[in-house]
Design an enzyme around this catalytic site. Structure first.
Site, mmCIF file in Angstrom:
data_model
loop_
_atom_site.group_PDB
_atom_site.id
_atom_site.type_symbol
_atom_site.label_atom_id
_atom_site.label_comp_id
_atom_site.label_asym_id
_atom_site.label_seq_id
_atom_site.Cartn_x
_atom_site.Cartn_y
_atom_site.Cartn_z
ATOM 1 N N LYS A 14 33.153 -10.376 8.165
ATOM 2 C CA LYS A 14 31.812 -9.863 7.855
ATOM 3 C C LYS A 14 31.713 -8.452 8.421
ATOM 4 O O LYS A 14 32.350 -8.153 9.433
ATOM 5 C CB LYS A 14 30.753 -10.741 8.537
ATOM 6 C CG LYS A 14 30.653 -12.120 7.933
ATOM 7 C CD LYS A 14 29.405 -12.814 8.474
ATOM 8 C CE LYS A 14 29.442 -14.270 8.115
ATOM 9 N NZ LYS A 14 29.137 -15.154 9.225
ATOM 10 N N ARG A 91 33.638 -7.907 17.082
ATOM 11 C CA ARG A 91 33.311 -9.091 17.877
ATOM 12 C C ARG A 91 34.638 -9.774 18.234
ATOM 13 O O ARG A 91 35.495 -9.985 17.370
ATOM 14 C CB ARG A 91 32.477 -10.040 17.037
ATOM 15 C CG ARG A 91 32.256 -11.342 17.762
ATOM 16 C CD ARG A 91 31.742 -12.400 16.839
ATOM 17 N NE ARG A 91 31.554 -13.622 17.598
ATOM 18 C CZ ARG A 91 31.765 -14.827 17.111
ATOM 19 N NH1 ARG A 91 32.193 -14.988 15.883
ATOM 20 N NH2 ARG A 91 31.562 -15.873 17.855
ATOM 21 N N HIS A 180 28.734 -17.237 22.901
ATOM 22 C CA HIS A 180 27.463 -16.691 22.395
ATOM 23 C C HIS A 180 26.877 -15.673 23.382
ATOM 24 O O HIS A 180 25.665 -15.414 23.365
ATOM 25 C CB HIS A 180 26.386 -17.788 22.204
ATOM 26 C CG HIS A 180 26.713 -18.827 21.173
ATOM 27 N ND1 HIS A 180 26.396 -20.152 21.345
ATOM 28 C CD2 HIS A 180 27.308 -18.729 19.974
ATOM 29 C CE1 HIS A 180 26.790 -20.842 20.289
ATOM 30 N NE2 HIS A 180 27.353 -19.998 19.441
ATOM 31 N N GLY A 210 22.319 -22.731 16.627
ATOM 32 C CA GLY A 210 22.631 -22.531 15.212
ATOM 33 C C GLY A 210 23.635 -23.613 14.851
ATOM 34 O O GLY A 210 23.506 -24.747 15.315
ATOM 35 N N ASN A 211 24.650 -23.243 14.076
ATOM 36 C CA ASN A 211 25.724 -24.210 13.812
ATOM 37 C C ASN A 211 26.392 -24.633 15.101
ATOM 38 O O ASN A 211 26.583 -25.805 15.363
ATOM 39 C CB ASN A 211 26.763 -23.575 12.891
ATOM 40 C CG ASN A 211 26.496 -23.971 11.468
ATOM 41 O OD1 ASN A 211 26.023 -25.072 11.198
ATOM 42 N ND2 ASN A 211 26.784 -23.061 10.563
ATOM 43 N N ARG A 241 29.875 -30.650 16.257
ATOM 44 C CA ARG A 241 30.550 -30.815 17.557
ATOM 45 C C ARG A 241 29.762 -31.787 18.430
ATOM 46 O O ARG A 241 28.530 -31.760 18.426
ATOM 47 C CB ARG A 241 30.662 -29.466 18.272
ATOM 48 C CG ARG A 241 31.722 -28.576 17.678
ATOM 49 C CD ARG A 241 31.726 -27.214 18.332
ATOM 50 N NE ARG A 241 31.482 -26.179 17.343
ATOM 51 C CZ ARG A 241 31.175 -24.923 17.612
ATOM 52 N NH1 ARG A 241 31.078 -24.521 18.857
ATOM 53 N NH2 ARG A 241 30.964 -24.060 16.657
ATOM 54 N N ARG A 285 18.081 -28.592 8.557
ATOM 55 C CA ARG A 285 17.065 -28.693 7.492
ATOM 56 C C ARG A 285 17.162 -30.037 6.785
ATOM 57 O O ARG A 285 16.159 -30.700 6.527
ATOM 58 C CB ARG A 285 17.269 -27.590 6.446
ATOM 59 C CG ARG A 285 16.762 -26.252 6.893
ATOM 60 C CD ARG A 285 17.255 -25.168 6.002
ATOM 61 N NE ARG A 285 18.696 -24.967 6.202
ATOM 62 C CZ ARG A 285 19.321 -23.840 5.952
ATOM 63 N NH1 ARG A 285 18.679 -22.835 5.439
ATOM 64 N NH2 ARG A 285 20.605 -23.716 6.179
ATOM 65 N N GLY A 333 17.018 -22.489 16.170
ATOM 66 C CA GLY A 333 16.033 -22.039 17.150
ATOM 67 C C GLY A 333 14.968 -21.122 16.554
ATOM 68 O O GLY A 333 13.803 -21.189 16.935
ATOM 69 N N ASN A 335 14.120 -21.067 13.318
ATOM 70 C CA ASN A 335 13.446 -21.612 12.126
ATOM 71 C C ASN A 335 12.866 -23.009 12.257
ATOM 72 O O ASN A 335 12.006 -23.380 11.475
ATOM 73 C CB ASN A 335 14.437 -21.628 10.950
ATOM 74 C CG ASN A 335 14.869 -20.238 10.558
ATOM 75 O OD1 ASN A 335 14.036 -19.428 10.191
ATOM 76 N ND2 ASN A 335 16.150 -19.950 10.676
ATOM 77 N N GLU A 385 23.366 -10.091 17.017
ATOM 78 C CA GLU A 385 24.600 -9.785 17.743
ATOM 79 C C GLU A 385 25.240 -8.491 17.237
ATOM 80 O O GLU A 385 25.811 -7.722 18.001
ATOM 81 C CB GLU A 385 25.586 -10.954 17.613
ATOM 82 C CG GLU A 385 25.102 -12.174 18.380
ATOM 83 C CD GLU A 385 25.680 -13.483 17.875
ATOM 84 O OE1 GLU A 385 26.635 -13.958 18.472
ATOM 85 O OE2 GLU A 385 25.162 -14.023 16.877
HETATM 86 P P1 AMP Z 1 23.501 -19.961 12.558
HETATM 87 O O1 AMP Z 1 24.774 -20.574 13.046
HETATM 88 O O2 AMP Z 1 22.703 -19.281 13.619
HETATM 89 O O3 AMP Z 1 23.662 -19.113 11.314
HETATM 90 O O4 AMP Z 1 22.577 -21.193 12.106
HETATM 91 C C1 AMP Z 1 22.861 -21.947 10.955
HETATM 92 C C2 AMP Z 1 22.088 -23.238 10.993
HETATM 93 O O5 AMP Z 1 20.688 -22.993 11.138
HETATM 94 C C3 AMP Z 1 22.177 -24.054 9.703
HETATM 95 O O6 AMP Z 1 23.295 -24.879 9.677
HETATM 96 C C4 AMP Z 1 20.909 -24.872 9.752
HETATM 97 O O7 AMP Z 1 21.193 -26.102 10.398
HETATM 98 C C5 AMP Z 1 19.977 -24.103 10.648
HETATM 99 N N1 AMP Z 1 18.773 -23.663 9.932
HETATM 100 C C6 AMP Z 1 18.596 -22.584 9.171
HETATM 101 N N2 AMP Z 1 17.335 -22.539 8.670
HETATM 102 C C7 AMP Z 1 16.699 -23.641 9.147
HETATM 103 C C8 AMP Z 1 15.375 -24.185 8.998
HETATM 104 N N3 AMP Z 1 14.454 -23.590 8.260
HETATM 105 N N4 AMP Z 1 15.107 -25.347 9.650
HETATM 106 C C9 AMP Z 1 16.037 -25.959 10.401
HETATM 107 N N5 AMP Z 1 17.287 -25.504 10.583
HETATM 108 C C10 AMP Z 1 17.614 -24.358 9.948
#
Ligand code: AMP
Length: 400
Positions: A14, A91, A180, A210-211, A241, A285, A333, A335, A385
């Protein structure tokens, strides 16, 4: 100065191009399926339609060449000349104990990153390919490496050592590193700026969920403890995990199920967490949706996830003898109203009062979601980041 930020993985990368005069993103994009035919380069420029290009990209050198071509493209590009890229920031996941901050790439730095391949076999070799690919495409352009582990190098021994024979630390550097770090660092700075208080004066827990997911305790402006360990497997329950578990489960399962080490490793990293418990998805989600439709396993996965998160927040409040600010960031966190509410629910004994109306507001801005009377301020802070990597790169190259 224009700074190109790169996050290179083994089969994808990316990028974001920043204009550091006003810290704006001029273009961002990705290269997917490196090493395969029909590799895809996608670029977004604010205010324009997305550009996609499909071709064969067999290695990272070609991938970076395509990125540079895209950035300087007569029609879709944002640069007139390649020379406008004055610095590149990468990164890098693992900086071991050597790198306590971001550094300019030199032959010595590259050697150290190679020495750390053992500790991050999936990540550091890919980052190195990104660095050497930039050297071939942009010769002479200074490069900076920003480590996910660096922010946590301030942890005291009682936080980072494991209670196992110390020879393992001496011989193999087995210890907690934490990950992180760039995100925990960025959001803690943002939170302090939002509250108009010096970071050094605040006891803070930052939850990057997040993931992957990790919690960090920040005291005196520094990382004091963090939930990820030698690898990003320890700590919170995550999408796929497991997070914390009894280490004896590993030999026990290997024995009972006749599994190889690699199979247990894959089970704990790729087939556990929300995915395993819900049997539905690793995406929060979908878990919340299924839970609201009455799915019991989704509810259990959600409850385990938020219970473990709450335990870490409470543990870190105890570890720091207090908590002033709790920060939520990253995909979940930023969303998930549900996750934030559930994680905070059992923390009223600490004087934490969530404002449910504020928590329900959707925004891309830093915001307070606790009540005005809450003893602990709870914030949602969007992480960035790439911006921190661009800032570090800019300042290191300027001071060179
Ligand atoms: P990241 O690794 O920070 O990109 O986070 C990705 C993860 O955020 C996704 O796999 C979702 O599980 C979660 N996510 C994104 N949008 C939402 C939402 N509106 N509600 C709950 N989880 C979300």
């Amino acid at each position: 100065m224009k700074v190109l930020v790169i996050n290179a993985g083994s089969s994808s990368l990316k990028y974001q191009l920043y204009n550091m005069q006003n810290e704006t993103v001029l273009a961002s994009g990705s290269v997917e399926r490196i090493g395969m035919d029909s590799s895809i380069v996608t670029q977004e420029v604010p205010g324009r339609d997305e550009t996609r290009d499909v071709s064969e990209i067999l290695d990272h050198v070609t991938a970076i060449k395509r990125v540079v071509d895209m950035l300087t493209h007569a029609e879709h590009g944002v640069l007139e000349r390649i020379e406008e890229i004055e610095a590149v920031g990468h990164r890098v996941v693992h900086g071991g104990e050597v790198f306590k901050q971001s550094v300019l790439v030199t032959d010595e730095v590259k050697l150290e990153i190679r020495r750390l391949f053992d500790l991050a076999p999936l990540h550091n070799p890919a980052h190195m390919m990104g660095i050497t690919a930039v050297e071939s495409n942009l010769p002479g352009v200074p490069q900076v490496v920003v480590f996910d582990t660096a922010f946590h190098q301030s942890m005291p021994k009682e936080s980072y050592l494991y209670p196992i024979p110390t020879v393992l630390y001496r011989r193999h550097k087995i210890r907690r590193y934490g990950f992180h770090g760039t995100s925990h660092h960025y959001v803690s700075d943002q939170a302090a700026a939002f509250l108009e208080q010096p970071l050094e004066s605040l006891k803070m827990v930052t939850c990057h969920i997040g993931n992957g997911a990790s919690c960090t305790a920040i005291k005196d402006g520094k990382s004091f403890d963090t939930s990820m360990g030698l690898t990003p497997l320890e700590g919170l329950m995550m999408g796929t995990r497991s997070g914390d578990l009894d280490p004896a489960i590993v030999p026990f399962t290997m024995n009972k199920e006749e599994l190889l080490l690699s199979e247990v490793n894959s089970m704990l990293n790729k087939h556990s967490g929300l995915m395993a418990v819900s049997g539905i998805s690793s995406d929060m989600r979908e878990i919340v949706e299924a839970m609201e439709d009455g799915d019991k396993n989704a509810k259990l996965a959600f409850d385990m996830y938020t219970y473990r998160l709450r335990k870490y927040i409470g543990a870190y409040a105890a570890a720091m003898n207090g908590l002033d600010v709790l920060v939520f960031t990253a995909g979940v966190g930023e969303n998930s109203t549900h996750v934030r509410a559930a994680a905070c629910e059992g923390l009223t004994f600490l004087g934490l009062e969530l404002d449910h109306e504020r928590n329900a507001v959707r925004s891309r801005q830093t915001r307070r979601i606790s009540t005005d009377n809450s003893r602990i301020t709870v914030l949602v802070v969007p992480t960035n980041e790439e911006l921190l990597i661009a800032r570090d790169t800019f300042s290191i190259v300027q001071d060179k």
